[in-house]
Design a protein around this motif. Sequence first.
Motif, PDB file in Angstrom:
ATOM      1  N   MET A  28      32.159  48.251 -18.904  1.00 56.28           N
ATOM      2  CA  MET A  28      31.167  47.925 -20.023  1.00 56.28           C
ATOM      3  C   MET A  28      29.847  47.963 -19.543  1.00 56.28           C
ATOM      4  O   MET A  28      28.908  48.311 -20.103  1.00 56.28           O
ATOM      5  N   LEU A  29      29.420  47.495 -18.206  1.00 51.85           N
ATOM      6  CA  LEU A  29      27.825  47.112 -17.882  1.00 51.85           C
ATOM      7  C   LEU A  29      27.471  48.618 -17.290  1.00 51.85           C
ATOM      8  O   LEU A  29      26.195  49.006 -17.869  1.00 51.85           O
ATOM      9  N   HIS A  30      28.348  49.246 -16.598  1.00 51.81           N
ATOM     10  CA  HIS A  30      27.691  50.716 -16.568  1.00 51.81           C
ATOM     11  C   HIS A  30      27.561  51.566 -17.774  1.00 51.81           C
ATOM     12  O   HIS A  30      26.518  52.236 -17.621  1.00 51.81           O
ATOM     13  N   ARG A  31      28.178  51.365 -18.844  1.00 50.72           N
ATOM     14  CA  ARG A  31      27.939  52.031 -20.145  1.00 50.72           C
ATOM     15  C   ARG A  31      26.488  51.397 -20.541  1.00 50.72           C
ATOM     16  O   ARG A  31      25.878  52.299 -21.055  1.00 50.72           O
ATOM     17  N   VAL A  32      26.645  50.311 -20.466  1.00 51.79           N
ATOM     18  CA  VAL A  32      25.394  49.554 -21.133  1.00 51.79           C
ATOM     19  C   VAL A  32      24.215  50.147 -20.345  1.00 51.79           C
ATOM     20  O   VAL A  32      22.812  50.506 -21.029  1.00 51.79           O
ATOM     21  N   MET A  33      24.209  50.273 -19.008  1.00 49.37           N
ATOM     22  CA  MET A  33      23.070  50.707 -18.303  1.00 49.37           C
ATOM     23  C   MET A  33      22.767  52.069 -18.666  1.00 49.37           C
ATOM     24  O   MET A  33      21.568  52.418 -18.517  1.00 49.37           O
ATOM     25  N   ALA A  34      23.725  52.923 -18.413  1.00 46.99           N
ATOM     26  CA  ALA A  34      23.504  54.452 -19.109  1.00 46.99           C
ATOM     27  C   ALA A  34      22.939  54.592 -20.475  1.00 46.99           C
ATOM     28  O   ALA A  34      21.930  55.442 -20.557  1.00 46.99           O
ATOM     29  N   GLN A  35      23.382  53.540 -21.431  1.00 49.82           N
ATOM     30  CA  GLN A  35      22.683  53.778 -22.688  1.00 49.82           C
ATOM     31  C   GLN A  35      21.285  53.231 -22.848  1.00 49.82           C
ATOM     32  O   GLN A  35      20.454  53.639 -23.710  1.00 49.82           O
ATOM     33  N   ALA A  43      13.503  46.009 -21.727  1.00 51.79           N
ATOM     34  CA  ALA A  43      14.896  45.324 -22.082  1.00 51.79           C
ATOM     35  C   ALA A  43      15.319  44.541 -21.008  1.00 51.79           C
ATOM     36  O   ALA A  43      14.647  44.575 -19.796  1.00 51.79           O
ATOM     37  N   GLU A  44      15.877  43.377 -21.106  1.00 51.03           N
ATOM     38  CA  GLU A  44      16.363  42.581 -20.100  1.00 51.03           C
ATOM     39  C   GLU A  44      18.025  42.515 -20.519  1.00 51.03           C
ATOM     40  O   GLU A  44      18.551  42.323 -21.731  1.00 51.03           O
ATOM     41  N   VAL A  45      18.814  42.230 -19.261  1.00 48.66           N
ATOM     42  CA  VAL A  45      20.211  41.936 -19.320  1.00 48.66           C
ATOM     43  C   VAL A  45      20.549  40.687 -18.650  1.00 48.66           C
ATOM     44  O   VAL A  45      19.973  40.580 -17.585  1.00 48.66           O
ATOM     45  N   LEU A  46      21.124  39.687 -19.427  1.00 45.27           N
ATOM     46  CA  LEU A  46      21.528  38.440 -18.964  1.00 45.27           C
ATOM     47  C   LEU A  46      22.826  38.287 -18.983  1.00 45.27           C
ATOM     48  O   LEU A  46      23.587  38.560 -19.824  1.00 45.27           O
ATOM     49  N   ILE A  66      25.146  47.453 -10.889  1.00 50.10           N
ATOM     50  CA  ILE A  66      24.398  47.973 -11.783  1.00 50.10           C
ATOM     51  C   ILE A  66      22.829  47.962 -11.579  1.00 50.10           C
ATOM     52  O   ILE A  66      22.272  48.870 -12.448  1.00 50.10           O
ATOM     53  N   ALA A  67      22.522  47.490 -10.607  1.00 54.63           N
ATOM     54  CA  ALA A  67      21.074  47.187 -10.622  1.00 54.63           C
ATOM     55  C   ALA A  67      20.369  48.520 -10.046  1.00 54.63           C
ATOM     56  O   ALA A  67      19.013  48.883 -10.542  1.00 54.63           O
ATOM     57  N   GLY A  68      20.965  49.284  -9.507  1.00 52.46           N
ATOM     58  CA  GLY A  68      20.577  50.430  -9.057  1.00 52.46           C
ATOM     59  C   GLY A  68      20.627  51.490 -10.237  1.00 52.46           C
ATOM     60  O   GLY A  68      19.735  52.685 -10.036  1.00 52.46           O
ATOM     61  N   ARG A  69      21.175  51.218 -11.010  1.00 50.09           N
ATOM     62  CA  ARG A  69      21.279  52.259 -12.386  1.00 50.09           C
ATOM     63  C   ARG A  69      20.322  52.007 -13.390  1.00 50.09           C
ATOM     64  O   ARG A  69      20.059  52.519 -14.527  1.00 50.09           O
ATOM     65  N   GLY A  73      11.763  49.190 -16.713  1.00 46.64           N
ATOM     66  CA  GLY A  73      11.492  48.408 -17.707  1.00 46.64           C
ATOM     67  C   GLY A  73      12.778  47.561 -18.239  1.00 46.64           C
ATOM     68  O   GLY A  73      12.502  47.016 -19.366  1.00 46.64           O
ATOM     69  N   VAL A  74      13.585  47.704 -17.390  1.00 41.14           N
ATOM     70  CA  VAL A  74      15.091  46.797 -17.621  1.00 41.14           C
ATOM     71  C   VAL A  74      15.076  45.880 -16.548  1.00 41.14           C
ATOM     72  O   VAL A  74      15.189  46.369 -14.982  1.00 41.14           O
TER      73      VAL A  74
END
Length: 228
Positions: A28-35, A43-46, A66-69, A73-74
Amino acid sequence: MSAARPLLSLIVEWDNVRYYEIHRATVMLHRVMAQLRELDQPAEVLLVFDARAIDESRVNEAMAGIAGRARDGVEIYTVPTSGLRYYQLKNEGARRSRGDILLFVDSDVIPDERWLTTLVGSFQDPAVEVVMANPYVDADTLYGKTFALAWYFPSRAADGAVMPTTHSFVNSIAFRRETFHRHPFPEDRELYIGQCLDFRATLRQVGIEVYMNPAARIRHPPPTFVRS
């Protein structure tokens, strides 16, 4: 000069990880980062979790993965709490967030393509204060197909206009910040689906319509534990 794009806070509860393998949350997180790369706004992810129930090192591993992806701005944060559960984690994430738009997504769902841009794009209509995605049961297995026929999530729907809905799903739902802070999630630790229904009813009572964007789809796993 164009106006600055609003900050998006993407708040991930890390409660459902206790019931499903970490692999699903990682996907899920990898897909979120791609999108997020498709979304032209800061954006920020918590990642919000109960440190008494979840090993903090595992959450940090997920964040590091996921940080490297992350595009410029994120920003990504882990938010440890003590003793909080599902709805409480969502509310705490909102309190810690800075965004103009708050998007809550569960750790056990898998976003379809363009889920993020489609859902956030719903706010181009100034009448939309709350909008949910279109969840459907992950029917990759016979077990999943069985629940797809009988469970409370609708079947995978066709694209359509953003419309008011009678559904009450909070596994992928977005709010304008001021709306959510006036009306946060209820925090009854014993209720789950019932709280979704109560929450929508409360919003309707104060004149806030809940919308659904049928083109913003997410796959939800079939139930595997007593809570479901």
